[in-house]
Write a protein that holds these residues in place. Structure first.
Motif, PDB file in Angstrom:
ATOM      1  N   PRO A   1       7.785   8.839  -3.794  1.00  0.00           N
ATOM      2  CA  PRO A   1       7.561   7.447  -3.389  1.00  0.00           C
ATOM      3  C   PRO A   1       7.499   7.319  -1.871  1.00  0.00           C
ATOM      4  N   LEU A   2       6.645   6.408  -1.416  1.00  0.00           N
ATOM      5  CA  LEU A   2       6.494   6.128   0.002  1.00  0.00           C
ATOM      6  C   LEU A   2       7.022   4.732   0.322  1.00  0.00           C
ATOM      7  N   VAL A   3       7.721   4.617   1.429  1.00  0.00           N
ATOM      8  CA  VAL A   3       8.029   3.332   2.037  1.00  0.00           C
ATOM      9  C   VAL A   3       7.241   3.260   3.331  1.00  0.00           C
ATOM     10  N   ILE A   4       6.521   2.178   3.536  1.00  0.00           N
ATOM     11  CA  ILE A   4       5.689   2.026   4.733  1.00  0.00           C
ATOM     12  C   ILE A   4       6.378   1.081   5.707  1.00  0.00           C
ATOM     13  N   PHE A   5       6.526   1.549   6.959  1.00  0.00           N
ATOM     14  CA  PHE A   5       7.144   0.759   8.026  1.00  0.00           C
ATOM     15  C   PHE A   5       6.130   0.654   9.159  1.00  0.00           C
TER      16      PHE A   5
END
Length: 260
Positions: free
Chosen positions: A97-101
């Motif tokens: 999973p990716l979290v985009i900041f």
């Protein structure tokens, strides 16, 4: 989980990309955090955040064309082209999973990248939008059409770190094309209506930000069908420079709550 290597990849199965820097590789982390810089910014801006969050995420930092190790490449001048480049670079990293900041311009690019990933069947775990009004809250701007002095004046107004270096003519000649291209990308961006993101969205902003008023930042809420949270910090547009530990704690707590 700590690693001593400073490799740009996590293993033989992942190809190198000039788009991505990896300051603190954490190949065993269950989630990857993708950080996108502001207009005129480079990957190194996120080194402190990467260090602070390496115990939670495998942090990937985007390096746009036209700066630092990519300074010989022409800058891209549209949010769409930048988002396309980011998504292509991230494709080999979708095994987790990716979290985009994103901060400022990075929030717009992150939003458009999240839309593309969602359409392709790989929505991010969450989007964190920092220092940017909602994508449908447009303001007219002409900074990218100004002369060098005008562009520099805007950078000083926003309170960006390292603006003193731009007084050096050689450094200015190297970095101004990328800064101007970034302003062109944000000033010519137009939101295209579409479905809200299915992932939670966390909006962050400095309480004295001159280009992201609180009401405009709250409107990020209508761009997600999931949970929305807003957090303010003391500071201006570049509040991050003084608030990296607090921001890291906020992101960590927010994602931990989502996982729970």
């Amino acid at each position: 989980m700590r690693q001593t290597t400073n490799s740009a990849t996590s293993g033989a199965g992942l190809a190198r990309s000039p788009w991505l820097q990896r300051f603190h590789p954490e190949p065993d982390a269950p989630v990857r955090l993708v950080c996108l810089p502001h207009a005129g910014g480079s990957a190194s801006y996120y080194h402190p955040l990467s260090a602070a969050l390496r115990d939670t995420f495998d942090v990937l930092v985007v390096q746009y064309p036209g700066r630092q190790n990519r300074y010989t490449e022409p800058p891209l001048t549209s949010v769409a082209a930048l988002a396309d480049g980011v998504v292509e670079a991230l494709t080999p990293w979708l095994d987790r999973p990716l979290v985009i900041f994103g901060h400022s311009m990075g929030s717009l690019i992150g939003f458009e990248a999240a839309r593309r990933l969602t359409a392709a069947g790989s929505p991010p775990r969450a989007l964190v939008a920092s220092g940017r009004r909602a994508p449908d809250r447009h303001r007219d701007g002409d900074i990218h059409r100004r002369d060098d002095a005008g562009v520099l004046a805007e950078m000083r107004r926003l309170g960006g770190t390292g603006t003193g270096l731009l007084e050096d003519p050689e450094i200015r000649a190297l970095v101004l094309p990328a800064i101007r291209g970034d302003f062109q990308a944000t000033e010519t961006y137009r939101f295209t209506p579409g479905p809200p993101l299915p992932c939670p969205l966390l909006a962050l902003v400095g309480d004295a930000d001159p280009v992201a008023e609180l009401a405009e930042v709250r409107d990020w809420a209508r761009h997600t069908s999931a949970d929305f949270r807003l957090r303010t910090f003391p500071g201006d547009h570049f509040y991050l420079a003084d608030q990296f530990p607090a921001v890291a704690d906020t992101v960590r707590q927010h994602l931990t709550a989502l996982a729970g």
